[in-house]
Design a protein around this motif. Structure first.
Motif, PDB file in Angstrom:
ATOM      1  N   PRO A 151       8.307  -5.505  -6.101  1.00  0.00           N
ATOM      2  CA  PRO A 151       8.182  -6.934  -5.825  1.00  0.00           C
ATOM      3  C   PRO A 151       7.308  -7.623  -6.881  1.00  0.00           C
ATOM      4  O   PRO A 151       6.644  -6.955  -7.658  1.00  0.00           O
ATOM      5  N   THR A 152       7.318  -8.926  -6.868  1.00  0.00           N
ATOM      6  CA  THR A 152       6.535  -9.670  -7.860  1.00  0.00           C
ATOM      7  C   THR A 152       5.066  -9.780  -7.459  1.00  0.00           C
ATOM      8  O   THR A 152       4.216 -10.094  -8.300  1.00  0.00           O
ATOM      9  N   SER A 153       4.768  -9.526  -6.176  1.00  0.00           N
ATOM     10  CA  SER A 153       3.376  -9.622  -5.707  1.00  0.00           C
ATOM     11  C   SER A 153       3.137  -8.632  -4.575  1.00  0.00           C
ATOM     12  O   SER A 153       4.078  -8.128  -3.952  1.00  0.00           O
ATOM     13  N   VAL A 154       1.864  -8.360  -4.320  1.00  0.00           N
ATOM     14  CA  VAL A 154       1.469  -7.482  -3.209  1.00  0.00           C
ATOM     15  C   VAL A 154       0.282  -8.120  -2.486  1.00  0.00           C
ATOM     16  O   VAL A 154      -0.368  -9.030  -3.012  1.00  0.00           O
ATOM     17  N   VAL A 155       0.018  -7.598  -1.306  1.00  0.00           N
ATOM     18  CA  VAL A 155      -1.144  -8.083  -0.538  1.00  0.00           C
ATOM     19  C   VAL A 155      -2.287  -7.068  -0.712  1.00  0.00           C
ATOM     20  O   VAL A 155      -2.079  -5.857  -0.566  1.00  0.00           O
ATOM     21  N   VAL A 156      -3.453  -7.592  -1.045  1.00  0.00           N
ATOM     22  CA  VAL A 156      -4.632  -6.757  -1.155  1.00  0.00           C
ATOM     23  C   VAL A 156      -5.557  -7.033   0.043  1.00  0.00           C
ATOM     24  O   VAL A 156      -5.965  -8.187   0.258  1.00  0.00           O
TER      25      VAL A 156
END
Length: 318
Positions: free
Chosen positions: A306-311
């Motif tokens: 994906p283009t982003s992840v959750v931290v």
């Protein structure tokens, strides 16, 4: 003397003289016109034709013909424009270029080209005047068909996922010296095609040797539908976290945790081969309590999925 010029004799002589002058003038004009017509130039029309098919005369049940020119150049001349135009037009053409091999033996032979059925009043010159032909004994075998596409014809960042043809076997006819050199029949992606998406179209089949050399042959059926499916070149790499800033003074520590550990990258193969990770970069300077941040993933020269992840940021107070 005055009476003589007024006499009938004088008038008669004058009349005869004028008649002779007029006759000679008329005769001279007639001869002049006749000479003009006799020596007036006749217009000649010309036309040059290229790739005129050569008709080979031979025993097609017994022999296979190869390694020859399929067409010749013909230079036509005529004083009759209508006849010339008729021979120029392939739909109304009467003449044929013929190479008679009916008395030739197997092997490499050279035979003259002749123009048959040329209408009267039309002249023709054929170039070349002779052609070389290889004559061999005819032989037929069955071969498997495979699809082929050069990787250079696939857009950067993609690779062939699947390639297939509508038929699996064909009959190939060639001379007996070449038929044993044939390894298989290939349905090749045309050289002028560069794929950015899936391909499906009819292509001409070719008989080739084990090293890919195209060999002269007649293939039945001669064409098949070629399908080439492509896909993005991908690679799975780990996600590396990069924390920026400083921990708030009221906190002892901040512990990050990613929602996923890997990402899929796609792009040119040479870039993928040198890309070993993607980076999730985020700032912790404003973090004072437990919180989640959505972070974009970064890497040069590739697409990321994906283009982003959750931290997830877990804090510990002092």
């Amino acid at each position: 003397m005055k009476s003589f010029f007024n006499s009938r004799l004088w008038l008669g002589l004058v009349s005869i003289f004028l008649a002779i002058v007029l006759f000679l003038a008329a005769a001279s004009s007639s001869v002049s016109n006749s000479n003009s017509q006799l020596y007036s130039p006749i217009e000649t029309y010309t036309h040059s034709l290229t790739d005129v098919p050569i008709d080979l005369k031979y025993d097609s049940d017994k022999y296979f013909i190869s390694e020859y020119s399929y067409g010749a150049q013909v230079y036509l001349t005529s004083t009759n424009r209508i006849k010339l135009d008729s021979e120029v037009n392939s739909d109304t053409r009467n003449f044929k270029i013929v190479a008679d091999l009916s008395h030739s033996k197997p092997g490499k032979v050279t035979v003259p080209l002749k123009v048959n059925n040329l209408p009267s009043g039309v002249a023709a010159k054929v170039t070349p005047g002779k052609i070389s032909v290889t004559i061999g004994k005819k032989k037929t075998k069955t071969f498997s068909v495979s699809g082929s596409a050069d990787s250079k014809q696939i857009a950067s960042g993609y690779e062939i996922a699947e390639i297939s043809t509508d038929i699996s076997k064909v009959e190939v006819t060639s001379d007996e010296s070449k038929i044993d050199l044939i390894d298989h029949v290939v349905a090749k992606l045309p050289d002028d095609v560069n794929l950015k998406e899936d391909y499906s179209d009819e292509v001409t089949l070719q008989a080739v040797s084990a090293d890919g050399t195209v060999l002269a042959s007649s293939i039945s059926p001669a064409r098949t539908n070629l399908k080439v499916s492509i896909k993005k070149i991908t690679k799975e790499v780990p996600i590396r976290m990069s924390m920026l800033g400083t921990v708030n003074g009221g906190l002892a520590s901040i512990t990050p945790k990613l929602s996923r550990q890997t990402a899929i990258i796609s792009g040119p193969k040479e870039v993928l081969d040198n890309t070993y990770e993607v980076v999730a970069e985020f700032d912790i300077s404003d973090v004072t309590k437990n919180t989640n941040k959505t972070v974009s993933l970064k890497a040069d020269g590739v697409s990321i999925e994906p283009t982003s992840v959750v931290v997830q940021l877990t804090t510990k107070k002092k």
